[in-house]
Design an enzyme around this catalytic site. Sequence first.
Site, PDB file in Angstrom:
ATOM      1  N   THR A 146       0.723  -0.563   0.272  1.00  0.00           N
ATOM      2  CA  THR A 146       0.337  -0.182   0.101  1.00  0.00           C
ATOM      3  C   THR A 146       0.819   0.803   0.110  1.00  0.00           C
ATOM      4  O   THR A 146       1.683   0.875   1.042  1.00  0.00           O
ATOM      5  CB  THR A 146      -0.816   0.114   0.724  1.00  0.00           C
ATOM      6  OG1 THR A 146      -0.991  -1.189   0.783  1.00  0.00           O
ATOM      7  CG2 THR A 146      -1.722   1.127   1.288  1.00  0.00           C
ATOM      8  N   CYS A 172      26.229   5.341   8.351  1.00  0.00           N
ATOM      9  CA  CYS A 172      25.884   3.196   8.722  1.00  0.00           C
ATOM     10  C   CYS A 172      27.423   2.929   9.331  1.00  0.00           C
ATOM     11  O   CYS A 172      26.943   1.037   9.882  1.00  0.00           O
ATOM     12  CB  CYS A 172      25.363   2.546   7.254  1.00  0.00           C
ATOM     13  SG  CYS A 172      24.159   3.056   6.706  1.00  0.00           S
TER      14      CYS A 172
END
Length: 386
Positions: free
Chosen positions: A236, A324
């Site tokens: 969605t 990261c």
Amino acid sequence: MNTIYLDNNATTAVAPAVLEEMLPYLKDLYGNPSSMHTFGGQLGSTIREARAKVAALLGAEPEEIIFTSCGTESDNTAIMSALEIYPHKRHVITTRVEHPAVYSFCKHLARKGYRVTYIPVDSKGRLNMDAFYKALDDDTAIVSVMYANNETGVIFPVEEIGTVLRERDILFHTDAVQAVGKIPLDTRTLPIDMLSLSGHKLHAPKGIGVLYVRKGTRFYPYIIGGHQEHGRRAGTENIASIIALGKACELAAENLETEGTYLSRLRDKLEAALLRRSPDARINGDTEHRLPNTTNISFEYVEGEAILLRLDEYGICASSGSACTSGSLEPSHVLRAMGVPFTAMHGSIRFSLSRYNTEEEIDKVIETLPPIIKELRMLSPYGRCT
Ligand code: PLP
């Protein structure tokens, strides 16, 4: 204490106009665009408008835009699509300096039995094009080379690479997460097949990305389920963030040139002053082909983490490698690939600016950082006190 945020390659502030535009979709307009009723169904045209705005920034057609959840998903999807389309081809070419979204994914593919070639770079972070040409063979399914490096800002010769790959009929993906919204980029003239971008790097929220897929390029979805995005990415739609990204792209397109000039002026001022005031400092990366907002500076004989902690005391946010990899003391794989000496690699700091940074903020950093470096060098375990 005011925060001086110079870590915009990690993430950016959501632009006020972007936030304003997305809020109604988190509050009142919460429908599902797949619904039959008007309340949900009306959102289809809103998504269409946002898609057109993203396409406009890239010089693309709206149907070439696939909304994803982030840059990482876009990168993974592009590479996997090529491997699904050409199951008999088992070779992937990338570079030694990619973001983990590509780099770690390629390591994963290697563990699965694919052959991966990582193209090396020189001491300025420039791609070794001879190695690239040599790596190409009939088994190559896809080449994935970033548009601009997140740690150094170095811009790669995407046009040259794409031109060769077109002649050889090999798919070409570029991770343009750090480039889109910072420098002009036009898919009408760029010989690329797929391109990734991420909303949170250009003043939209986290959790929204795009994979551009050129019309006519064969494509296989990575996330499989519903019919969303014309069956090319199920799930969605994240409507509020899609709207936000559309607005962010519109703002970026309006201000691209002036913002680039503004950012490079501030960046150059910062860089020149820090190099002047701190002995044994050096820039990492090719300064001629670089994003306007990024500088990566090594302060030799000092630990980058120590510098960051001291800057933090003044409310100054920077980074000692990609977001990261910070958090571990492992030196950055990008600087290692560039052969940056050990003493410089550990003292590397990335400053990445955005439209919200001011000259006063830059002056504050210029005033604050050199004494910190001097002080830390006095305590340096490397025994150099310059
Ligand atoms: N590619 C590059 C070059 C990046 O800098 C980043 C994020 O730092 C990504 C991919 C991943 O994007 P996201 O955080 O949206 O997954």
